[in-house]
Design a protein around this motif. Structure first.
Motif, PDB file in Angstrom:
ATOM      1  N   THR A   1      19.857  56.509 -15.319  1.00  0.00           N
ATOM      2  CA  THR A   1      18.740  56.405 -14.382  1.00  0.00           C
ATOM      3  C   THR A   1      19.306  56.100 -12.990  1.00  0.00           C
ATOM      4  O   THR A   1      20.234  55.302 -12.860  1.00  0.00           O
ATOM      5  CB  THR A   1      17.764  55.280 -14.775  1.00  0.00           C
ATOM      6  OG1 THR A   1      18.524  54.101 -15.004  1.00  0.00           O
ATOM      7  CG2 THR A   1      16.969  55.611 -15.990  1.00  0.00           C
ATOM      8  N   PRO A   2      18.749  56.737 -11.967  1.00  0.00           N
ATOM      9  CA  PRO A   2      19.289  56.505 -10.620  1.00  0.00           C
ATOM     10  C   PRO A   2      19.032  55.083 -10.152  1.00  0.00           C
ATOM     11  O   PRO A   2      18.015  54.481 -10.496  1.00  0.00           O
ATOM     12  CB  PRO A   2      18.496  57.490  -9.744  1.00  0.00           C
ATOM     13  CG  PRO A   2      17.608  58.256 -10.633  1.00  0.00           C
ATOM     14  CD  PRO A   2      17.616  57.648 -11.996  1.00  0.00           C
ATOM     15  N   SER A   3      19.976  54.546  -9.381  1.00  0.00           N
ATOM     16  CA  SER A   3      19.771  53.196  -8.860  1.00  0.00           C
ATOM     17  C   SER A   3      19.711  53.189  -7.335  1.00  0.00           C
ATOM     18  O   SER A   3      19.165  52.278  -6.741  1.00  0.00           O
ATOM     19  CB  SER A   3      20.893  52.263  -9.327  1.00  0.00           C
ATOM     20  OG  SER A   3      22.114  52.682  -8.766  1.00  0.00           O
ATOM     21  N   GLY A   4      20.289  54.189  -6.701  1.00  0.00           N
ATOM     22  CA  GLY A   4      20.201  54.291  -5.244  1.00  0.00           C
ATOM     23  C   GLY A   4      20.934  53.200  -4.497  1.00  0.00           C
ATOM     24  O   GLY A   4      20.540  52.835  -3.393  1.00  0.00           O
ATOM     25  N   VAL A   5      22.007  52.666  -5.062  1.00  0.00           N
ATOM     26  CA  VAL A   5      22.661  51.519  -4.410  1.00  0.00           C
ATOM     27  C   VAL A   5      23.724  51.909  -3.386  1.00  0.00           C
ATOM     28  O   VAL A   5      23.980  51.158  -2.461  1.00  0.00           O
ATOM     29  CB  VAL A   5      23.299  50.520  -5.413  1.00  0.00           C
ATOM     30  CG1 VAL A   5      22.244  49.850  -6.237  1.00  0.00           C
ATOM     31  CG2 VAL A   5      24.339  51.175  -6.283  1.00  0.00           C
ATOM     32  N   CYS A   6      24.374  53.060  -3.544  1.00  0.00           N
ATOM     33  CA  CYS A   6      25.527  53.317  -2.658  1.00  0.00           C
ATOM     34  C   CYS A   6      25.157  53.991  -1.350  1.00  0.00           C
ATOM     35  O   CYS A   6      25.865  53.843  -0.366  1.00  0.00           O
ATOM     36  CB  CYS A   6      26.605  54.109  -3.404  1.00  0.00           C
ATOM     37  SG  CYS A   6      26.263  55.882  -3.548  1.00  0.00           S
ATOM     38  N   ARG A   7      24.118  54.795  -1.309  1.00  0.00           N
ATOM     39  CA  ARG A   7      23.632  55.512  -0.123  1.00  0.00           C
ATOM     40  C   ARG A   7      24.539  56.668   0.304  1.00  0.00           C
ATOM     41  O   ARG A   7      24.411  57.167   1.420  1.00  0.00           O
ATOM     42  CB  ARG A   7      23.401  54.566   1.071  1.00  0.00           C
ATOM     43  CG  ARG A   7      22.705  53.274   0.754  1.00  0.00           C
ATOM     44  CD  ARG A   7      21.400  53.417   0.067  1.00  0.00           C
ATOM     45  NE  ARG A   7      20.315  53.895   0.913  1.00  0.00           N
ATOM     46  CZ  ARG A   7      19.082  54.104   0.480  1.00  0.00           C
ATOM     47  NH1 ARG A   7      18.788  53.863  -0.782  1.00  0.00           N
ATOM     48  NH2 ARG A   7      18.151  54.564   1.287  1.00  0.00           N
ATOM     49  N   VAL A   8      25.451  57.078  -0.542  1.00  0.00           N
ATOM     50  CA  VAL A   8      26.316  58.220  -0.187  1.00  0.00           C
ATOM     51  C   VAL A   8      25.503  59.516  -0.156  1.00  0.00           C
ATOM     52  O   VAL A   8      25.819  60.439   0.587  1.00  0.00           O
ATOM     53  CB  VAL A   8      27.479  58.336  -1.210  1.00  0.00           C
ATOM     54  CG1 VAL A   8      28.142  59.699  -1.155  1.00  0.00           C
ATOM     55  CG2 VAL A   8      28.525  57.256  -0.930  1.00  0.00           C
ATOM     56  N   CYS A   9      24.438  59.579  -0.944  1.00  0.00           N
ATOM     57  CA  CYS A   9      23.695  60.823  -1.094  1.00  0.00           C
ATOM     58  C   CYS A   9      22.542  60.955  -0.103  1.00  0.00           C
ATOM     59  O   CYS A   9      21.642  61.754  -0.317  1.00  0.00           O
ATOM     60  CB  CYS A   9      23.144  60.907  -2.516  1.00  0.00           C
ATOM     61  SG  CYS A   9      21.855  59.685  -2.820  1.00  0.00           S
ATOM     62  N   VAL A  10      22.580  60.206   0.997  1.00  0.00           N
ATOM     63  CA  VAL A  10      21.431  60.223   1.909  1.00  0.00           C
ATOM     64  C   VAL A  10      21.210  61.607   2.521  1.00  0.00           C
ATOM     65  O   VAL A  10      22.151  62.365   2.736  1.00  0.00           O
ATOM     66  CB  VAL A  10      21.558  59.179   3.056  1.00  0.00           C
ATOM     67  CG1 VAL A  10      21.384  57.774   2.539  1.00  0.00           C
ATOM     68  CG2 VAL A  10      22.847  59.362   3.830  1.00  0.00           C
ATOM     69  N   VAL A  11      19.942  61.895   2.803  1.00  0.00           N
ATOM     70  CA  VAL A  11      19.545  63.152   3.457  1.00  0.00           C
ATOM     71  C   VAL A  11      18.408  62.835   4.436  1.00  0.00           C
ATOM     72  O   VAL A  11      17.813  61.762   4.372  1.00  0.00           O
ATOM     73  CB  VAL A  11      19.047  64.200   2.426  1.00  0.00           C
ATOM     74  CG1 VAL A  11      20.155  64.619   1.484  1.00  0.00           C
ATOM     75  CG2 VAL A  11      17.844  63.671   1.633  1.00  0.00           C
ATOM     76  N   GLU A  12      18.139  63.809   5.293  1.00  0.00           N
ATOM     77  CA  GLU A  12      16.999  63.669   6.212  1.00  0.00           C
ATOM     78  C   GLU A  12      15.790  64.351   5.604  1.00  0.00           C
ATOM     79  O   GLU A  12      15.902  65.458   5.083  1.00  0.00           O
ATOM     80  CB  GLU A  12      17.316  64.412   7.519  1.00  0.00           C
ATOM     81  CG  GLU A  12      17.879  63.547   8.613  1.00  0.00           C
ATOM     82  CD  GLU A  12      18.070  64.362   9.891  1.00  0.00           C
ATOM     83  OE1 GLU A  12      19.176  64.284  10.431  1.00  0.00           O
ATOM     84  OE2 GLU A  12      17.148  65.070  10.306  1.00  0.00           O
TER      85      GLU A  12
END
Ligand code: FES
Length: 215
Positions: free
Chosen positions: A42-53
């Motif tokens: 399940t995604p956790s979204g902790v690292c923020r490497v995958c950010v997009v606009e």
């Protein structure tokens, strides 16, 4: 399942309800780098490497846990996106340099591969008090070198969701944050079924197989 149309980097992509931006991009052949995410977890979204606009959103969003919605306009490679990703990787590298750069495990370190992909050089920052933990080899199947841990939490989720155990957890706060066993004890315990799943999911070799002949 309800179909949803989005636009990613100017390309029309059709997905379905519940799909994340990352999954939709992947379906459209658009690569978004990730670190804390693995499709099996399940995604956790902790690292923020995958950010997009996302057009209309007040800030960059983590694509691995943001669901698509009808008409969403997404950009994965703008300058602000690339700068944000590089900054995240540079900060992680700041606390992760050391033996990993030169030892035999460096070639398999996902963080170093990501740094190369994003063209992040030597970090500009210096950690006043580097996180250092002695290597633990109390478990016959898992060697723990928590100085290399980047707190992505993949091992914790893999132990819980795939091995169906709940041996690892994230504890403490701030610079002291750490992946722990029980109340920060040793991994030398019966509940650990020596499955090696945590090793498979660790991106940096903080968890690894023990060197031969250690035990
Ligand atoms: Fe999405 Fe880490 S990969 S936040």
């Amino acid at each position: 399942m309800k179909q949803i149309k989005v636009q990613i980097n100017g390309k029309a992509i059709s997905g379905h309800e519940g799909m994340t931006i990352l999954e939709a991009a992947d379906q459209g052949g658009i690569h978004i780098p990730t670190l804390c995410h693995r499709p099996e977890l399940t995604p956790s979204g902790v690292c923020r490497v995958c950010v997009v606009e996302v057009k209309g959103a007040p800030r960059l969003v983590a694509s691995c846990h943001t669901p698509i919605s009808e008409g969403m306009v997404i950009v994965t490679n703008s300058q602000p996106v690339m700068e944000a990703r590089r900054a995240v990787v540079e900060l992680l590298l700041t606390g992760h340099t050391g033996s990993c750069v030169v030892d035999s495990e460096a070639h398999s370190c996902e963080l170093h591969k990501l740094a190369a992909e994003l063209e992040v050089g030597q970090p500009r920052f210096q950690v006043k008090k580097p996180r250092f933990y002695p290597v633990e080899e109390a478990n016959k199947s898992v060697r723990r070198d928590m100085s290399k841990c980047i707190l992505c939490g993949r091992c914790v989720r893999a132990c819980r969701q795939i091995a169906k155990k709940d041996i690892l957890a994230i504890a403490y706060r701030g610079f002291a944050t750490k992946v722990v066993v029980d109340c920060d004890g040793s991994l030398n315990k019966n509940e650990c079924i020596d499955c090696g799943v945590c090793i498979d999911f660790c991106p940096t070799s903080a968890l690894n197989k023990p060197a031969k002949g250690v035990l």
